[in-house]
Scaffold this active site. Sequence first.
Site, PDB file in Angstrom:
ATOM      1  N   LYS A 192       0.894  -1.166   0.000  1.00 35.86           N
ATOM      2  CA  LYS A 192       0.000   0.000   0.000  1.00 35.86           C
ATOM      3  C   LYS A 192       0.932   1.215   0.000  1.00 35.86           C
ATOM      4  O   LYS A 192       0.881   2.087   0.881  1.00 35.86           O
ATOM      5  CB  LYS A 192      -0.916  -0.061   1.239  1.00 35.86           C
ATOM      6  CG  LYS A 192      -2.040   0.943   1.261  1.00 35.86           C
ATOM      7  CD  LYS A 192      -3.142   0.662   0.262  1.00 35.86           C
ATOM      8  CE  LYS A 192      -4.194   1.763   0.323  1.00 35.86           C
ATOM      9  NZ  LYS A 192      -5.117   1.720  -0.832  1.00 35.86           N
ATOM     10  N   ASP A 225      -5.576  -3.182  -2.118  1.00 35.61           N
ATOM     11  CA  ASP A 225      -7.023  -3.109  -2.405  1.00 35.61           C
ATOM     12  C   ASP A 225      -7.310  -3.622  -3.808  1.00 35.61           C
ATOM     13  O   ASP A 225      -8.260  -4.376  -4.041  1.00 35.61           O
ATOM     14  CB  ASP A 225      -7.579  -1.694  -2.180  1.00 35.61           C
ATOM     15  CG  ASP A 225      -6.653  -0.602  -2.688  1.00 35.61           C
ATOM     16  OD1 ASP A 225      -5.502  -0.895  -3.061  1.00 35.61           O
ATOM     17  OD2 ASP A 225      -7.090   0.564  -2.724  1.00 35.61           O
ATOM     18  N   ASP A 249      -2.085 -12.511   5.293  1.00 32.10           N
ATOM     19  CA  ASP A 249      -3.080 -13.232   6.086  1.00 32.10           C
ATOM     20  C   ASP A 249      -4.433 -13.158   5.380  1.00 32.10           C
ATOM     21  O   ASP A 249      -5.115 -14.165   5.160  1.00 32.10           O
ATOM     22  CB  ASP A 249      -3.152 -12.551   7.473  1.00 32.10           C
ATOM     23  CG  ASP A 249      -3.964 -13.348   8.466  1.00 32.10           C
ATOM     24  OD1 ASP A 249      -4.390 -14.462   8.139  1.00 32.10           O
ATOM     25  OD2 ASP A 249      -4.175 -12.831   9.588  1.00 32.10           O
TER      26      ASP A 249
END
Length: 361
Positions: A192, A225, A249
């Site tokens: 990110k 995302d 995860d």
Amino acid sequence: MALKIAVLPGDGIGQEIVREALKVLDVLNQHFDLNAEWEEAHIGGAGYDAEGDPLPESTLKLARESDAVLLGAVGGPKWEALDKPLRPEAGLLRIRSELGLFANYRPTKVHDQLLDASTLKPEVIQGVDILVVRELVSGIYFGQPRGIEELENGEKRGYNTLAYKTSEIERIARKAFEAARLRNNRVCSVDKANVLEATEYWREVVIDLHKREYSDVALSHMYVDNAAMQLIRNPGQFDVIVTTNMFGDILSDEASMLTGSIGMLPSASLGETHGMYEPIHGSAPDIAGEDKANPLATILSVAMMLRYSLDRADLAEKVEQAVGKTLEDGVRTVDLAGADEDFVLCSGMGDAVCQRLQGFA
Ligand code: NAD
């Protein structure tokens, strides 16, 4: 010299699925040129029952001295009331940290024969073969400072720290590049970087390492995302995904659902010196002792062990082909079978895979 494997069946169906995986190793010893020997030891509830410790010292010693560790599963209602450090799961966490297993590999491979088992459309998931390489011992799950504090105005605040050092990023990225070289040679690093400095730095280090040592591997970058969306929209575009602890995860669970059945998914946890291989599922107390479990995730974990710890990618392929052929021939355990389809028991599935594997010798 023989390769040495520490075998830790653990609890519940762990005993049953590991038994089938050992049959596969036996076939590789007898009909191929694998020269492996193994020793069994207790872990989890079995460790507690035998020696009062979910990770007995003798088990850890055996694991340290072995070329690879094969684990079934741990846990069950019998041990749930114990103090936390004595519970089966504590033994599992401890062996991971004692062996320094910082890289978690979760492959998601969709078998053509099981296309209908997924909630996604067959044309979207057909041919999907993704390996998520997740950083396992750093990032926001471990970063300091962390806590819940009281503010001056009486309000409370919970906080965590996301931080990655150069060495931590380099070692996980290295694992991803090495894994890609044994597959389709493509790595997508997920971060990110547009918002979080820690992952901006992650991207910088990955690019730098790639330039220095792995320029033969195709490298791309994706924001997390977008990656979450692309995994559902067009999962076929991915080969190896490398990412941080928390992103991995979440994305690896999302990716695992592409295949539909928990009994199909193997995993590997790797460090600089050791590797541990296990199915992603637990000890399934609801079916333990009934010879009903699907052993394929454990058998596919053996394939990962051959590829990543024992340097036998050739035999890993044979095992994977034998699993594919078994499914192609319509052999199903109960979790894979449709409502009116016949199914075999756990031992029957193990035998069916061994029979096909032997046919490839
Ligand atoms: P689970 O994965 O054991 O079972 C979930 C469901 O999937 C159950 O209905 C079970 O019957 C089914 N299932 C799991 N593996 C299967 C297989 N190979 N074939 C057919 N069906 C299968 O998860 P849970 O029920 O939440 O946990 C049971 C115990 O396992 C708990 O004590 C938990 O802490 C432990 N656990 C251990 C591990 C591990 O050892 N790595 C991982 C997860 C859970």
